[in-house]
Design a protein around this motif. Structure first.
Motif, PDB file in Angstrom:
ATOM      1  N   GLY A 138      27.058 -40.442  15.442  1.00 23.58           N
ATOM      2  CA  GLY A 138      27.619 -39.565  14.420  1.00 23.58           C
ATOM      3  C   GLY A 138      26.662 -39.324  13.271  1.00 23.58           C
ATOM      4  O   GLY A 138      26.529 -38.197  12.774  1.00 23.58           O
ATOM      5  N   ALA A 139      25.979 -40.390  12.829  1.00 28.12           N
ATOM      6  CA  ALA A 139      25.017 -40.248  11.736  1.00 28.12           C
ATOM      7  C   ALA A 139      23.869 -39.323  12.138  1.00 28.12           C
ATOM      8  O   ALA A 139      23.405 -38.494  11.344  1.00 28.12           O
ATOM      9  CB  ALA A 139      24.481 -41.614  11.325  1.00 28.12           C
ATOM     10  N   SER A 140      23.419 -39.447  13.389  1.00 26.19           N
ATOM     11  CA  SER A 140      22.330 -38.592  13.867  1.00 26.19           C
ATOM     12  C   SER A 140      22.771 -37.137  13.943  1.00 26.19           C
ATOM     13  O   SER A 140      22.007 -36.222  13.622  1.00 26.19           O
ATOM     14  CB  SER A 140      21.847 -39.073  15.240  1.00 26.19           C
ATOM     15  OG  SER A 140      21.317 -40.381  15.158  1.00 26.19           O
ATOM     16  N   ARG A 141      24.026 -36.916  14.354  1.00 29.76           N
ATOM     17  CA  ARG A 141      24.539 -35.542  14.405  1.00 29.76           C
ATOM     18  C   ARG A 141      24.600 -34.944  13.006  1.00 29.76           C
ATOM     19  O   ARG A 141      24.244 -33.784  12.803  1.00 29.76           O
ATOM     20  CB  ARG A 141      25.921 -35.522  15.051  1.00 29.76           C
ATOM     21  CG  ARG A 141      25.921 -35.867  16.531  1.00 29.76           C
ATOM     22  CD  ARG A 141      27.281 -35.706  17.165  1.00 29.76           C
ATOM     23  NE  ARG A 141      27.674 -34.290  17.216  1.00 29.76           N
ATOM     24  CZ  ARG A 141      28.569 -33.810  18.071  1.00 29.76           C
ATOM     25  NH1 ARG A 141      29.145 -34.615  18.954  1.00 29.76           N
ATOM     26  NH2 ARG A 141      28.885 -32.534  18.051  1.00 29.76           N
ATOM     27  N   LEU A 142      25.048 -35.743  12.047  1.00 31.28           N
ATOM     28  CA  LEU A 142      25.085 -35.261  10.663  1.00 31.28           C
ATOM     29  C   LEU A 142      23.677 -34.969  10.156  1.00 31.28           C
ATOM     30  O   LEU A 142      23.449 -33.988   9.439  1.00 31.28           O
ATOM     31  CB  LEU A 142      25.772 -36.290   9.768  1.00 31.28           C
ATOM     32  CG  LEU A 142      27.285 -36.439   9.939  1.00 31.28           C
ATOM     33  CD1 LEU A 142      27.798 -37.642   9.157  1.00 31.28           C
ATOM     34  CD2 LEU A 142      27.990 -35.176   9.475  1.00 31.28           C
ATOM     35  N   GLY A 143      22.728 -35.833  10.545  1.00 35.14           N
ATOM     36  CA  GLY A 143      21.340 -35.586  10.169  1.00 35.14           C
ATOM     37  C   GLY A 143      20.828 -34.287  10.759  1.00 35.14           C
ATOM     38  O   GLY A 143      20.108 -33.529  10.095  1.00 35.14           O
ATOM     39  N   GLY A 144      21.208 -34.003  12.008  1.00 35.84           N
ATOM     40  CA  GLY A 144      20.814 -32.750  12.635  1.00 35.84           C
ATOM     41  C   GLY A 144      21.405 -31.550  11.923  1.00 35.84           C
ATOM     42  O   GLY A 144      20.722 -30.535  11.706  1.00 35.84           O
ATOM     43  N   GLU A 145      22.674 -31.624  11.546  1.00 34.20           N
ATOM     44  CA  GLU A 145      23.314 -30.523  10.822  1.00 34.20           C
ATOM     45  C   GLU A 145      22.659 -30.317   9.463  1.00 34.20           C
ATOM     46  O   GLU A 145      22.506 -29.174   9.005  1.00 34.20           O
ATOM     47  CB  GLU A 145      24.805 -30.812  10.651  1.00 34.20           C
ATOM     48  CG  GLU A 145      25.603 -30.736  11.941  1.00 34.20           C
ATOM     49  CD  GLU A 145      27.084 -30.943  11.700  1.00 34.20           C
ATOM     50  OE1 GLU A 145      27.521 -30.828  10.546  1.00 34.20           O
ATOM     51  OE2 GLU A 145      27.814 -31.224  12.670  1.00 34.20           O
ATOM     52  N   ALA A 146      22.274 -31.411   8.809  1.00 32.47           N
ATOM     53  CA  ALA A 146      21.625 -31.299   7.497  1.00 32.47           C
ATOM     54  C   ALA A 146      20.288 -30.575   7.614  1.00 32.47           C
ATOM     55  O   ALA A 146      19.966 -29.701   6.803  1.00 32.47           O
ATOM     56  CB  ALA A 146      21.429 -32.685   6.887  1.00 32.47           C
ATOM     57  N   VAL A 147      19.506 -30.919   8.635  1.00 33.35           N
ATOM     58  CA  VAL A 147      18.218 -30.254   8.837  1.00 33.35           C
ATOM     59  C   VAL A 147      18.435 -28.791   9.198  1.00 33.35           C
ATOM     60  O   VAL A 147      17.735 -27.897   8.704  1.00 33.35           O
ATOM     61  CB  VAL A 147      17.407 -30.968   9.941  1.00 33.35           C
ATOM     62  CG1 VAL A 147      16.167 -30.156  10.309  1.00 33.35           C
ATOM     63  CG2 VAL A 147      17.003 -32.354   9.474  1.00 33.35           C
ATOM     64  N   GLU A 148      19.416 -28.516  10.046  1.00 33.69           N
ATOM     65  CA  GLU A 148      19.700 -27.139  10.453  1.00 33.69           C
ATOM     66  C   GLU A 148      20.072 -26.274   9.249  1.00 33.69           C
ATOM     67  O   GLU A 148      19.710 -25.094   9.180  1.00 33.69           O
ATOM     68  CB  GLU A 148      20.832 -27.125  11.479  1.00 33.69           C
ATOM     69  CG  GLU A 148      21.098 -25.754  12.091  1.00 33.69           C
ATOM     70  CD  GLU A 148      22.162 -25.819  13.159  1.00 33.69           C
ATOM     71  OE1 GLU A 148      22.053 -25.077  14.149  1.00 33.69           O
ATOM     72  OE2 GLU A 148      23.115 -26.633  13.031  1.00 33.69           O
ATOM     73  N   ALA A 149      20.788 -26.867   8.287  1.00 33.10           N
ATOM     74  CA  ALA A 149      21.198 -26.132   7.094  1.00 33.10           C
ATOM     75  C   ALA A 149      20.152 -26.188   5.987  1.00 33.10           C
ATOM     76  O   ALA A 149      20.354 -25.607   4.913  1.00 33.10           O
ATOM     77  CB  ALA A 149      22.526 -26.688   6.582  1.00 33.10           C
ATOM     78  N   GLY A 150      19.040 -26.881   6.227  1.00 35.88           N
ATOM     79  CA  GLY A 150      18.007 -27.005   5.205  1.00 35.88           C
ATOM     80  C   GLY A 150      18.360 -27.977   4.104  1.00 35.88           C
ATOM     81  O   GLY A 150      17.757 -27.953   3.027  1.00 35.88           O
ATOM     82  N   LEU A 151      19.333 -28.850   4.357  1.00 35.41           N
ATOM     83  CA  LEU A 151      19.789 -29.804   3.336  1.00 35.41           C
ATOM     84  C   LEU A 151      19.069 -31.140   3.510  1.00 35.41           C
ATOM     85  O   LEU A 151      19.650 -32.148   3.923  1.00 35.41           O
ATOM     86  CB  LEU A 151      21.302 -29.995   3.445  1.00 35.41           C
ATOM     87  CG  LEU A 151      22.159 -28.732   3.297  1.00 35.41           C
ATOM     88  CD1 LEU A 151      23.629 -29.037   3.563  1.00 35.41           C
ATOM     89  CD2 LEU A 151      21.979 -28.150   1.901  1.00 35.41           C
ATOM     90  N   TRP A 152      17.789 -31.151   3.168  1.00 35.69           N
ATOM     91  CA  TRP A 152      17.000 -32.366   3.333  1.00 35.69           C
ATOM     92  C   TRP A 152      17.461 -33.480   2.405  1.00 35.69           C
ATOM     93  O   TRP A 152      17.321 -34.665   2.712  1.00 35.69           O
ATOM     94  CB  TRP A 152      15.522 -32.060   3.111  1.00 35.69           C
ATOM     95  CG  TRP A 152      14.918 -31.338   4.262  1.00 35.69           C
ATOM     96  CD1 TRP A 152      14.683 -29.995   4.369  1.00 35.69           C
ATOM     97  CD2 TRP A 152      14.503 -31.916   5.514  1.00 35.69           C
ATOM     98  NE1 TRP A 152      14.147 -29.705   5.598  1.00 35.69           N
ATOM     99  CE2 TRP A 152      14.016 -30.858   6.325  1.00 35.69           C
ATOM    100  CE3 TRP A 152      14.493 -33.212   6.014  1.00 35.69           C
ATOM    101  CZ2 TRP A 152      13.529 -31.086   7.606  1.00 35.69           C
ATOM    102  CZ3 TRP A 152      14.008 -33.437   7.293  1.00 35.69           C
ATOM    103  CH2 TRP A 152      13.530 -32.369   8.073  1.00 35.69           C
TER     104      TRP A 152
END
Length: 400
Positions: A297-311
């Motif tokens: 789940g944490a990795s999926r959230l990390g992926g969504e953050a990168v996809e949205a540009g939310l570093w």
């Protein structure tokens, strides 16, 4: 989609590196004290390659998840060779063993702090406590019966500009309004809504407090009950991110680290009562964003953050996970490091009390008698992990 995949891979890799460094913390401190370190491996499963340097074998396993550090004689019940016996871990002082066993968690804490410091020195840290820091000064304040009318950026002749006219600037921290302290942004807004006319506003600017007189107008705004209300307004926006100088970044990261420790502890205390919600989410119930997540789940959230540009979100997730792992690992339960530390100090205190009564030191704790409890905890931990992984696959928490 590619950005999402990259984010997932990056986050998963960062977790693997964190856990590998956790084990490296054990290894470095054990060798520093002179303990015999047999092996240090990254990953689990079949060995991909290994090499020996001095008395320690280093290597990589096929499954790059975590790792292990094999220290000779962690307990007095462990088998050691004649060569290893003089440097077995259990022979060393209690405080040295404590340092070695806590070094993994300390490594996680350092990694989390380094991430926060890097954020503070570059992109800033989120204003999670809603401190009353001004980010924008409006050219005017407008009334209206709808949100769109209120937020219309086009000023009309005669529209007041109280904050701008009074001399408030972005970066000001509002200390009080009309003599009443405003520790948070919401309290500041509530106080502004209640006043009108010339009002003293104390702000902190450049480390010094200054007082400005703001002529607060009453404007019409949509009310929570669906109607309208007349409230005071000054025309300022809250800072969602707090920026620091390179020197100030250390203090900012330190303060934020303390806040994250408090939230991590609160999360751990609330962990058991949130498990039922995770179970229900697997069968269709709405997933509570406050429920525990797995590495998946944490990795999926990390992926969504990168996809949205939310570093910033990506890095905060990484720091939070490191703090959580570090604190969780120090809980006084076997087979975690905190359980071993608890036993070390139980033996130390027990022997001290025996010495006061003129008795010799007692023998080492028989870990085999604790195997049943350890197995129960392992089964519970495995069950919770399986539960959260399943929920993170079928009904994951999402950023939006």
């Amino acid at each position: 989609m590619l950005a999402y995949v990259i984010g997932v891979v990056l986050f998963a890799l960062a977790i693997c590196v964190s856990v590998a460094l956790h084990e490296a913390g054990h290894m470095v401190t054990a060798r520093m004290f002179g303990m015999r370190v047999r092996r240090y491996f990254v990953g689990f499963g079949p060995t991909v390659f290994s090499f020996r340097r001095g008395e320690t074998e280093y290597g990589l396993k096929a499954i790059p998840l975590g790792g292990f550090c094999d220290i000779a004689g962690m307990t007095a019940l462990d088998e050691v060779t004649a060569e290893e016996a003089p440097r077995a871990m259990w022979r060393f002082k209690a405080w040295k063993r404590t340092v070695v066993m806590s070094a993994g968690s300390i490594t996680h804490f350092l990694l989390g702090f380094i991430v926060l410091f890097a954020m503070a020195a570059t992109m800033g840290l989120p204003n999670v406590d809603q401190k009353p820091i001004v980010s924008t000064i409006s050219d005017c304040v407008r009334g209206g019966t709808t949100v769109d009318q209120v937020n219309n950026p086009v000023c009309q002749p005669g529209d007041p500009a109280p904050a701008k006219k009074a001399g408030l600037l972005p970066g000001d921290v509002v200390v009080s309004v009309a003599g009443k302290p405003t520790p948070t942004w919401n309290e500041m807004v509530t106080q502004v809504k209640a006043v009108s006319g010339p009002v003293p506003v104390v702000v902190e600017r450049g480390g010094k407090q200054q007082t400005f007189v703001v002529d607060v107008p009453k404007v019409t705004r949509p009310a929570a009950n669906g109607g309208t209300e007349s409230v005071g307004a000054v025309g300022v926006g809250v800072a969602k991110t707090i920026h620091y100088s390179v020197l100030g970044a250390f203090g900012g990261a330190t303060s934020f680290t303390g806040d994250m420790f408090a939230r991590t502890w609160d999360g751990l205390m609330a962990f058991p009562k949130r498990i039922p919600a995770v179970f229900n989410s697997i069968f269709g119930a709405e997933r509570d964003p406050n429920t525990p997540v797995s590495v998946v789940g944490a990795s999926r959230l990390g992926g969504e953050a990168v996809e949205a540009g939310l570093w910033q979100v990506f890095l905060l997730l990484l720091a939070s996970l490191n703090f959580f792992i570090g604190v969780f690992n120090l809980l006084p339960l076997l087979p975690m490091d905190g359980g071993h530390i608890a036993i070390v100090w139980y033996e130390r205190v027990r022997d001290w009390l025996r010495s006061l009564r003129g008795k010799p030191a007692g023998g080492p704790v028989d870990y085999t008698k604790l195997s049943a409890i350890t197995m129960v905890l392992v089964v519970i931990g495995g069950g919770v992990t399986l539960l959260t992984v399943t929920a993170d696959i079928v009904n994951p928490i999402r950023l939006q």
